[in-house]
Enzyme design. Structure first.
Site, mmCIF file in Angstrom:
data_model
loop_
_atom_site.group_PDB
_atom_site.id
_atom_site.type_symbol
_atom_site.label_atom_id
_atom_site.label_comp_id
_atom_site.label_asym_id
_atom_site.label_seq_id
_atom_site.Cartn_x
_atom_site.Cartn_y
_atom_site.Cartn_z
ATOM 1 N N ARG A 52 57.767 -56.054 22.994
ATOM 2 C CA ARG A 52 57.705 -56.391 23.432
ATOM 3 C C ARG A 52 56.913 -56.246 24.102
ATOM 4 O O ARG A 52 55.451 -56.732 24.695
ATOM 5 C CB ARG A 52 58.678 -57.061 24.249
ATOM 6 C CG ARG A 52 58.439 -58.656 24.836
ATOM 7 C CD ARG A 52 59.201 -59.176 25.626
ATOM 8 N NE ARG A 52 60.742 -58.911 25.073
ATOM 9 C CZ ARG A 52 61.935 -58.782 25.824
ATOM 10 N NH1 ARG A 52 62.386 -57.616 26.489
ATOM 11 N NH2 ARG A 52 62.811 -58.839 24.725
ATOM 12 N N TYR A 104 41.334 -69.780 42.536
ATOM 13 C CA TYR A 104 41.464 -70.582 41.637
ATOM 14 C C TYR A 104 42.270 -71.727 41.175
ATOM 15 O O TYR A 104 43.822 -71.044 41.832
ATOM 16 C CB TYR A 104 41.539 -69.781 40.043
ATOM 17 C CG TYR A 104 42.181 -69.944 38.572
ATOM 18 C CD1 TYR A 104 40.916 -70.291 37.414
ATOM 19 C CD2 TYR A 104 43.465 -70.278 38.440
ATOM 20 C CE1 TYR A 104 41.275 -71.410 36.854
ATOM 21 C CE2 TYR A 104 43.342 -70.625 37.209
ATOM 22 C CZ TYR A 104 42.237 -71.196 36.417
ATOM 23 O OH TYR A 104 42.789 -72.169 34.644
ATOM 24 N N ASP A 177 41.472 -61.036 42.619
ATOM 25 C CA ASP A 177 41.384 -62.040 41.344
ATOM 26 C C ASP A 177 38.945 -61.644 41.581
ATOM 27 O O ASP A 177 38.660 -62.218 42.037
ATOM 28 C CB ASP A 177 41.313 -62.767 41.610
ATOM 29 C CG ASP A 177 41.174 -64.035 40.452
ATOM 30 O OD1 ASP A 177 40.266 -63.622 39.231
ATOM 31 O OD2 ASP A 177 41.323 -64.689 39.729
ATOM 32 N N LYS A 202 38.156 -64.453 29.949
ATOM 33 C CA LYS A 202 36.338 -64.429 30.814
ATOM 34 C C LYS A 202 35.482 -63.633 30.341
ATOM 35 O O LYS A 202 35.573 -63.420 29.559
ATOM 36 C CB LYS A 202 36.691 -65.072 32.722
ATOM 37 C CG LYS A 202 37.790 -65.990 32.984
ATOM 38 C CD LYS A 202 37.968 -67.345 32.126
ATOM 39 C CE LYS A 202 38.938 -68.220 32.507
ATOM 40 N NZ LYS A 202 39.389 -68.588 33.924
#
Ligand SMILES: *Cc1c(COP(=O)(O)O)cnc(C)c1O
Length: 388
Positions: A52, A104, A177, A202
């Protein structure tokens, strides 16, 4: 030559030069196994139990991002949102956090709704103002200052080093960010930030074909260990094929971002004086409010993102003219998202809805790696049709 002395361009191009020891392949395999063999004496000497959060396909991409950000360690996530929300979920209900008004939109919505319902006290401020931050921050109570620079969709610039000084003096962490900044142009950890986040969807991946996120930390901390546990236990992990694609995409990060920056600068300068354009928002323009801070904390360009505000006509509002312009482009693709090799154009207020800081006449442009002259000609033709 020691990797420590290599330029980031060299590290990225070869994805750190890793070779698969078993086969000597210079591109990594994709590890699809979900589970790993236990030793006969009941140990797990491979260090991997269950994939995981232990998939070997993450290792190379995480190590490369860590190197490019000059950090201590990185974690890949299933999306930029999974990465960003993990930072906030590592706090405790009742904690005060400061976030920008211009950021964002999807993360802003999550902070206003889910995070607030969960118990975080989220205060939104004009993050390009040190005075506003100083006024908002509560020593001992504020645990995190979240910044985005340049910030969607106005490309507002926040002074990372100044923010860190104020936040750290009050005992708060700073997370950045840096999706639009990219490690090509800025390294927030070297300016004092504690955590840097990327929507790897991105620029890091760069081909509009992977949803992914990353966090990189400057130094280990209890908060970082909580973030690691959140990834493992909430399970917002990346698939192995996506991790492989991301590693491949990052090999061309530097030439892609440099081309996009150079073209964005040309496009911004061209349309800044255009009769159908009211305003160009781009940190590379000397007239832009955050230009000097951007010039000090970004190297080699101001990013591939800009926005234009379209003038109205006698018959059409600025909003209608902007939407009509987006309708008429041929080369630009009319789509959301950013940071891919293809250029995108978007009427941002339509996407963000009520509460958006985007003016209704704003088109957000993500500049790709096509010929800049072609991009200018296509947009100019569309503006002309919208104003005919
Ligand atoms: C896209 C984006 C995100 C969210 O990333 P996803 O991979 O779409 O979840 C966060 N911040 C910025 C600046 C973005 O552009």
């Amino acid at each position: 030559m020691d990797a420590k002395n290599m330029k980031p361009e060299s590290l990225a191009a070869q994805a750190l030069g890793w070779v698969d020891e078993a086969t000597r392949a210079i591109a990594p395999p994709i590890h699809t196994a979900t589970t790993y063999l236990r030793d006969e004496d009941n140990q797990y000497r491979s260090g991997r139990v269950y994939s995981r959060d232990q998939n070997p396909s993450y290792d190379q991409a995480e190590a490369l991002i860590t190197a490019l950000e000059a950090g201590h360690q990185s974690l890949l996530f299933a999306s930029g949102m999974a990465a960003a929300t993990a930072v906030f979920l590592a706090l405790a209900p009742g904690d005060h956090v400061v976030a920008p008004k211009v950021m964002y939109w999807s993360l802003r919505n999550w902070l206003k709704n889910f995070a607030t319902d969960w118990g975080l006290v989220v205060e939104f401020i004009e993050m390009d103002s040190a005075a506003a931050l100083q006024a908002a921050i509560q020593p001992g109570k504020t645990k995190l200052v979240w910044i985005e620079t340049p910030a969607n969709p106005l490309w507002t610039i926040t002074d990372i080093a100044a923010t860190c000084r104020i936040a750290h003096a009050a005992g708060a962490l700073v997370a950045v960010d840096s999706t639009v900044g990219t490690p090509v142009l800025s390294q927030p950890l070297t300016l004092g930030a504690d955590i840097v986040m990327h929507a790897a969807t991105k620029y890091l991946n760069g081909h509009s074909d992977v949803i992914a996120g990353s966090l990189t930390v400057r130094a280990d901390s209890p908060t970082w260990q909580r973030i690691r546990a959140i990834r493992a236990q909430l399970g917002g992990v990346l698939g192995p094929f996506e991790a492989w694609l991301l590693t491949r995409g990052m090999r061309t990060l530097f030439p892609r971002v440099r081309t996009a920056c150079a073209s964005a600068q040309r496009i911004a300068e061209y349309f800044d004086t255009h009769p159908h354009v009211a305003e160009v928002l781009y940190p590379g323009l000397p007239s832009f409010a955050g230009h000097s801070v951007a010039a000090a904390q970004m190297q080699g360009g101001f990013g591939g993102m800009l926005s234009i505000r379209v003038k109205g006509t006698n018959e059409r509002s600025g909003e209608a003219a902007a939407i009509a312009t987006a309708a008429k482009v041929q080369l630009w693709k009319r789509a959301t998202s950013l940071g891919g090799v293809e250029s995108l154009i978007e009427h941002r207020a339509s996407v963000e809805g009520p509460g958006t800081p985007a003016p209704s006449d704003l088109l957000r442009l993500s500049v790709g790696i096509e010929d800049a002259g072609d991009l200018i000609a296509d947009l100019e033709a569309a503006l002309k049709l919208a104003h005919a």
